[in-house]
Design a protein around this motif. Structure first.
Motif, PDB file in Angstrom:
ATOM      1  N   ASP A  29      44.961  34.583  38.998  1.00  0.00           N
ATOM      2  CA  ASP A  29      44.746  35.906  38.423  1.00  0.00           C
ATOM      3  C   ASP A  29      45.511  36.032  37.108  1.00  0.00           C
ATOM      4  N   ILE A  30      45.079  36.929  36.239  1.00  0.00           N
ATOM      5  CA  ILE A  30      45.785  37.166  34.980  1.00  0.00           C
ATOM      6  C   ILE A  30      46.857  38.232  35.142  1.00  0.00           C
ATOM      7  N   TYR A  31      46.522  39.330  35.824  1.00  0.00           N
ATOM      8  CA  TYR A  31      47.447  40.454  35.952  1.00  0.00           C
ATOM      9  C   TYR A  31      48.386  40.241  37.137  1.00  0.00           C
ATOM     10  N   LEU A  32      49.591  39.774  36.845  1.00  0.00           N
ATOM     11  CA  LEU A  32      50.615  39.553  37.860  1.00  0.00           C
ATOM     12  C   LEU A  32      51.832  40.410  37.514  1.00  0.00           C
ATOM     13  N   PRO A  33      52.648  40.797  38.495  1.00  0.00           N
ATOM     14  CA  PRO A  33      53.731  41.755  38.235  1.00  0.00           C
ATOM     15  C   PRO A  33      54.873  41.247  37.366  1.00  0.00           C
ATOM     16  N   ASP A  34      55.133  39.947  37.361  1.00  0.00           N
ATOM     17  CA  ASP A  34      56.290  39.434  36.630  1.00  0.00           C
ATOM     18  C   ASP A  34      55.920  38.682  35.344  1.00  0.00           C
TER      19      ASP A  34
END
Length: 229
Positions: free
Chosen positions: A54-59
């Motif tokens: 995925d592209i949108y990761l929290p860190d």
């Protein structure tokens, strides 16, 4: 068995995508990660053959994860397919430069992911056969490996692109009840004329069926239904 690591910040989405993978013969999910740091650690520890990233990761974003994988000698050979809702050109360009095998835009169907996994399996089989020979025999061998589509797939007419065709295909697959050119344009953020060109291409190649939808007044609207191969 081809071993897959699923990376997605959303626990339920990761579970759904893992289920998609497990349905494909010859593939097995060996791990799931929800952050970039966990993804890098999992690749080093589990040594998957393929990462669905995925592209949108929290860190850190997926492109940063991809670059870290390519910079580490222990993970540089790991194959990656991006699975993301990110549609901006810079992200797609950076993913290509990072050597991803494909870029699937969310939401996608189990069939769309299955097609890419089967393509990956076919690619690995081709490389294995070439490895036995130690060298390629001719240009056709190289073209076969570097092709962005499986052998036998349709060649797109001039002016149409593979990435956009796959985007329209995903929209069609997501609407088994069919959709019009206007609805396709809204779903894909393409212009209506562009959406219609791709829909007509699928109709001309037998991958989509066209039916007329009659409204209260005016001419009937063309409704496209995905058929597939």
């Amino acid at each position: 068995m081809i071993r897959v690591l699923v990376v997605d910040d959303d626990f339920m989405v990761a579970k759904v995508h893992s289920g998609y993978v497990e349905r494909v013969t010859g593939f097995s999910v060996v791990g799931v990660a929800h952050t970039g740091a966990d993804a890098l650690r999992a690749v080093r520890d589990l040594r998957p053959d393929l990462v669905l990233l995925d592209i949108y990761l929290p860190d850190m974003d997926g492109i940063a994860v991809l670059r870290s994988l390519r910079a580490d000698p222990s993970t540089v050979d790991t194959d990656v397919v991006i699975i993301s809702a990110a549609r901006d050109v810079d992200t797609v360009r950076n993913a290509m430069r990072g050597g991803v095998l494909h870029y699937l835009i969310k939401p996608f169907s189990a069939a769309a992911l299955r097609d890419q996994l089967q393509h990956f399996a076919a690619l690995q089989a081709k490389l294995a056969r070439l490895s036995e020979r130690r060298e390629v025999s001719n240009q056709e061998d190289v073209d076969d490996v570097f092709a962005a589509r499986p052998r036998g797939a349709s060649v797109l007419p001039k002016g149409l692109t593979q990435q956009t065709a796959e985007l329209v295909e995903q929209a069609l697959r997501a609407r088994p009840d069919g959709l019009s050119a206007t609805e396709c344009a809204q779903a894909t953020e393409l212009s209506r004329p562009s959406a219609r060109r791709y829909l007509e291409y699928f109709a001309d190649t037998g991958k989509a069926d066209v039916r007329l939808r009659y409204g209260g007044t005016g001419r009937p609207e063309r409704q496209y239904h995905w058929i597939g191969e």
